[in-house]
Design a protein around this motif. Structure first.
Motif, PDB file in Angstrom:
ATOM      1  N   THR A 202       0.841  -1.194   0.000  1.00 12.50           N
ATOM      2  CA  THR A 202       0.000   0.000   0.000  1.00 12.50           C
ATOM      3  C   THR A 202       0.878   1.246   0.000  1.00 12.50           C
ATOM      4  OG1 THR A 202      -1.724  -1.151   1.248  1.00 12.50           O
ATOM      5  CG2 THR A 202      -1.813   1.249   1.230  1.00 12.50           C
ATOM      6  N   GLN A 203       0.522   2.215  -0.848  1.00 17.29           N
ATOM      7  CA  GLN A 203       1.229   3.489  -0.917  1.00 17.29           C
ATOM      8  C   GLN A 203       0.314   4.602  -0.424  1.00 17.29           C
ATOM      9  OE1 GLN A 203       2.286   2.859  -5.313  1.00 17.29           O
ATOM     10  NE2 GLN A 203       3.982   4.116  -4.582  1.00 17.29           N
ATOM     11  N   TYR A 204       0.860   5.516   0.370  1.00 16.20           N
ATOM     12  CA  TYR A 204       0.124   6.701   0.793  1.00 16.20           C
ATOM     13  C   TYR A 204       0.689   7.905   0.047  1.00 16.20           C
ATOM     14  CZ  TYR A 204      -1.547   3.726   4.568  1.00 16.20           C
ATOM     15  OH  TYR A 204      -2.122   2.708   5.293  1.00 16.20           O
ATOM     16  N   LEU A 205      -0.160   8.586  -0.688  1.00 15.27           N
ATOM     17  CA  LEU A 205       0.252   9.687  -1.553  1.00 15.27           C
ATOM     18  C   LEU A 205      -0.451  10.966  -1.113  1.00 15.27           C
ATOM     19  CD1 LEU A 205      -0.179   7.732  -4.912  1.00 15.27           C
ATOM     20  CD2 LEU A 205       1.937   8.022  -3.609  1.00 15.27           C
ATOM     21  N   ASN A 206       0.305  12.021  -0.853  1.00 18.32           N
ATOM     22  CA  ASN A 206      -0.283  13.290  -0.427  1.00 18.32           C
ATOM     23  C   ASN A 206      -0.904  14.027  -1.604  1.00 18.32           C
ATOM     24  OD1 ASN A 206       0.537  12.959   2.261  1.00 18.32           O
ATOM     25  ND2 ASN A 206       2.547  13.858   1.847  1.00 18.32           N
ATOM     26  N   VAL A 207      -2.094  14.566  -1.381  1.00 17.54           N
ATOM     27  CA  VAL A 207      -2.745  15.427  -2.375  1.00 17.54           C
ATOM     28  C   VAL A 207      -3.202  16.690  -1.666  1.00 17.54           C
ATOM     29  CG1 VAL A 207      -3.469  13.582  -3.932  1.00 17.54           C
ATOM     30  CG2 VAL A 207      -4.961  14.235  -2.039  1.00 17.54           C
ATOM     31  N   PHE A 208      -3.428  17.762  -2.439  1.00 16.22           N
ATOM     32  CA  PHE A 208      -3.663  19.073  -1.831  1.00 16.22           C
ATOM     33  C   PHE A 208      -4.870  19.763  -2.468  1.00 16.22           C
ATOM     34  CE2 PHE A 208       0.782  17.900  -1.605  1.00 16.22           C
ATOM     35  CZ  PHE A 208       1.046  18.054  -0.249  1.00 16.22           C
TER      36      PHE A 208
ATOM     37  N   MET B 215     -11.435  12.461   3.776  1.00 12.72           N
ATOM     38  CA  MET B 215     -10.035  12.752   4.092  1.00 12.72           C
ATOM     39  C   MET B 215      -9.082  11.893   3.277  1.00 12.72           C
ATOM     40  SD  MET B 215     -12.210  13.502   6.491  1.00 12.72           S
ATOM     41  CE  MET B 215     -12.485  11.921   7.286  1.00 12.72           C
ATOM     42  N   TYR B 216      -9.607  10.771   2.775  1.00 12.15           N
ATOM     43  CA  TYR B 216      -8.809   9.828   1.994  1.00 12.15           C
ATOM     44  C   TYR B 216      -9.562   9.484   0.709  1.00 12.15           C
ATOM     45  CZ  TYR B 216      -7.037   9.287   6.752  1.00 12.15           C
ATOM     46  OH  TYR B 216      -6.551   9.536   8.013  1.00 12.15           O
ATOM     47  N   GLN B 217      -8.813   9.318  -0.364  1.00 10.97           N
ATOM     48  CA  GLN B 217      -9.378   8.799  -1.626  1.00 10.97           C
ATOM     49  C   GLN B 217      -8.726   7.457  -1.891  1.00 10.97           C
ATOM     50  OE1 GLN B 217     -12.109  11.743  -2.177  1.00 10.97           O
ATOM     51  NE2 GLN B 217     -11.834  10.010  -3.537  1.00 10.97           N
ATOM     52  N   GLY B 218      -9.528   6.486  -2.331  1.00 10.31           N
ATOM     53  CA  GLY B 218      -9.084   5.110  -2.334  1.00 10.31           C
ATOM     54  C   GLY B 218      -9.322   4.540  -0.951  1.00 10.31           C
TER      55      GLY B 218
ATOM     56  N   GLU C 101      -7.204   0.142  -3.919  1.00  7.25           N
ATOM     57  CA  GLU C 101      -6.889  -0.415  -2.610  1.00  7.25           C
ATOM     58  C   GLU C 101      -5.446  -0.166  -2.191  1.00  7.25           C
ATOM     59  OE1 GLU C 101      -8.153  -4.574  -2.463  1.00  7.25           O
ATOM     60  OE2 GLU C 101      -9.392  -4.181  -4.224  1.00  7.25           O
ATOM     61  N   ARG C 102      -4.570   0.121  -3.153  1.00  2.00           N
ATOM     62  CA  ARG C 102      -3.140   0.175  -2.847  1.00  2.00           C
ATOM     63  C   ARG C 102      -2.524   1.558  -3.012  1.00  2.00           C
ATOM     64  NH1 ARG C 102      -0.908  -5.346  -5.692  1.00  2.00           N
ATOM     65  NH2 ARG C 102      -0.959  -4.006  -7.553  1.00  2.00           N
ATOM     66  N   LYS C 103      -3.217   2.471  -3.656  1.00  2.00           N
ATOM     67  CA  LYS C 103      -2.750   3.853  -3.796  1.00  2.00           C
ATOM     68  C   LYS C 103      -3.756   4.755  -3.086  1.00  2.00           C
ATOM     69  CE  LYS C 103      -0.354   3.030  -8.195  1.00  2.00           C
ATOM     70  NZ  LYS C 103       1.009   3.088  -7.661  1.00  2.00           N
ATOM     71  N   ILE C 104      -3.467   5.064  -1.831  1.00  2.00           N
ATOM     72  CA  ILE C 104      -4.385   5.829  -1.006  1.00  2.00           C
ATOM     73  C   ILE C 104      -3.942   7.289  -0.989  1.00  2.00           C
ATOM     74  CG2 ILE C 104      -5.484   6.010   1.244  1.00  2.00           C
ATOM     75  CD1 ILE C 104      -5.916   3.310  -0.245  1.00  2.00           C
ATOM     76  N   LEU C 105      -4.824   8.162  -1.409  1.00  2.00           N
ATOM     77  CA  LEU C 105      -4.527   9.586  -1.465  1.00  2.00           C
ATOM     78  C   LEU C 105      -4.924  10.223  -0.136  1.00  2.00           C
ATOM     79  CD1 LEU C 105      -5.865  10.308  -5.071  1.00  2.00           C
ATOM     80  CD2 LEU C 105      -3.677   9.340  -4.356  1.00  2.00           C
TER      81      LEU C 105
END
Length: 357
Positions: free
Chosen positions: A47-53, A74-77, A103-107
Motif C-alpha cells: 500500500t502506498q500513501y500519496l499526499n494530495v492538496f 479525508m482519503y481517496q481510495g 486499494e493500494r494507492k491511497i490519497l
C-alpha cells in the motif's frame, strides 16, 4: 464452495483500464515467467500513501437518493478492498485504476482539518449535516497513521456542527470520548456497515475490514454510550448475503442499533468488470447464478443508473429483498428511528466559542 484469493488480502484481483486513458498497462505472462525464473517478485502488493492538496474538502451531494446533502473525504481510495464498492470509479478521476490501485494507492488530504475549519467559519455557511465517508471509509487503516478523522471530529465539536459517519472499522472506538461529547448536543449520527454474519463471506467481500464480531461490539459500545447508531445492510447481493437479512437485523437490534438501511448491489462503471473477474476466481461454482440474479434486479444489466431504481432495484428478486427488509424493520425496529441532528448551535459558535451577544 471454493473461496480462493489469487492476491492475498485484496478484493480486486487485477487493475483494469482507466477509461480516461488512451493507453493501457498490461502485465504479460512472459514477464511473470521471467520474474519467476529470476526469483523476483512481479507485484509486491504494498500500500502506498500519496499526499494530495485539494482546495476544498466539503462536497455538495446532488444525487437525490443517497441520503446526504454534504460529504467530505479525508482519503481517496480505500484499503478495505470491498469488491463491490461504488467509490472505486472515483479513483479514475485521479489517474488510477478502479481495481487494485483503489486499494493500494491511497490519497491523503493532510490539510483536511484546516479546510474543514475554514468552511465552517464561512459567514455564508448554514449548518447542515456533513457526512464523513460519503465516498471512502474515514476509519480505514490509513487513519491509524494520519488521524485526520479524529482531527476533523475535534473541529466539528469546537464549532458545534452536526456530523455523520459511515464506517466498517472498529477504529472508531478510539474516538469514543469525542463522539460522546458530540452526542450530548445531538451532533453525531454513526452508520456502521455490516454485510454478513459469516466471517468466511466477510473475508472475501471485504478483506481488510473489521471482523463481524468486532463490528457488532462497536454497535453495542456506541449505543451504550448514548451515541445513535444505524446499521447499513449494504449492499445486499443475491445468493451471497440475501439470505441473512433477518439474522443480521436481529443481531444489530440486539446490539442496540436504532435502525437499518439497505441497498441492492449495483455494479456501475468499472465495478462490473472488477466484480465479474473476482467472482469467477473466488466463487466459480455460483458466479453465473449471482451475476444473472444481479442483472434481474436492474433490468437485465449489472448496473442501474436511474434515480429511484438504482438503490433498491426492480423485479421479483429485488422485491423479495425489499420485502424482507421491511419485515425486519417491523419485527426488530418498530417505533424506533434515528434522532434528528441539531443544526441550531453552530451559528453561535462560528468563531469557535459561544457568542454571548
Amino acid at each position: 464452495m471454493d473461496f480462493k484469493s489469487k492476491i492475498k488480502g485484496r478484493g480486486a484481483q487485477k487493475n483494469i483500464h482507466n477509461r480516461f486513458f488512451e493507453l493501457s498497462h498490461e502485465i504479460r505472462d512472459d514477464f511473470l515467467e521471467f520474474c519467476e525464473k529470476e526469483g523476483e517478485i512481479a507485484d509486491k502488493n504494498k500500500t502506498q500513501y500519496l499526499n494530495v492538496f485539494p482546495k476544498t474538502i466539503v462536497n455538495k451531494v446532488t444525487s437525490p437518493d443517497v441520503g446526504m446533502a454534504y460529504s467530505m473525504n479525508m482519503y481517496q481510495g480505500c484499503e478495505h478492498g470491498c469488491i463491490y464498492c461504488y467509490a472505486r470509479n472515483s479513483h479514475e478521476f485521479w489517474g488510477y485504476s478502479a481495481g487494485l490501485d483503489f486499494e493500494r494507492k491511497i490519497l491523503v488530504k493532510k490539510e483536511a482539518p484546516k479546510l474543514l475549519e475554514a468552511h465552517l467559519k464561512k459567514k455564508s455557511w448554514k449548518a447542515q449535516t456533513i457526512v464523513m465517508s460519503g465516498n471512502t471509509d474515514c476509519y480505514q487503516p490509513a487513519e491509524q497513521q494520519f488521524e485526520l478523522t479524529k482531527q476533523c471530529l475535534e473541529v466539528f465539536l469546537k464549532y458545534k456542527h452536526p456530523v455523520g459517519i459511515i464506517t466498517k472499522n472498529a477504529l472508531i472506538l478510539r474516538d469514543i470520548e469525542i463522539l460522546k461529547a458530540l452526542a450530548e448536543d445531538h451532533l453525531i449520527a454513526v452508520n456502521i456497515s455490516i454485510t454478513s454474519l459469516s466471517e468466511r463471506t466477510r473475508r472475501v467481500l471485504e478483506p481488510r475490514t473489521a471482523t463481524i464480531k468486532r463490528r457488532l461490539q462497536v454497535v453495542k459500545a456506541l449505543s451504550d454510550q448514548g451515541i445513535p447508531v444505524n446499521v447499513m445492510l449494504a449492499p445486499i447481493i443475491p445468493s451471497i448475503n440475501s439470505h441473512e437479512i433477518l439474522p443480521m437485523a436481529k443481531a444489530v437490534a440486539d446490539a442496540g442499533a436504532f435502525g437499518i438501511s439497505h441497498t441492492i448491489v449495483r455494479l456501475n462503471g468499472a465495478i462490473g468488470e472488477i466484480f465479474t473477474d473476482w467472482i469467477h476466481k473466488t466463487m466459480p461454482d455460483r458466479a453465473a447464478k449471482v451475476l444473472h440474479q444481479i442483472e434481474s434486479c436492474h433490468g437485465g444489466t449489472l448496473n442501474e443508473s436511474d434515480y429511484g431504481k438504482r438503490m433498491h432495484g426492480e423485479g421479483q428478486i429485488a422485491q423479495q429483498i425489499n420485502d424482507m427488509v421491511r419485515l425486519a424493520r417491523l419485527k426488530y425496529f418498530k417505533n424506533k428511528a434515528m434522532p434528528p441532528l441539531n443544526t441550531a448551535l453552530h451559528e453561535s459558535y462560528k468563531d469557535g466559542q459561544l457568542k454571548l451577544f
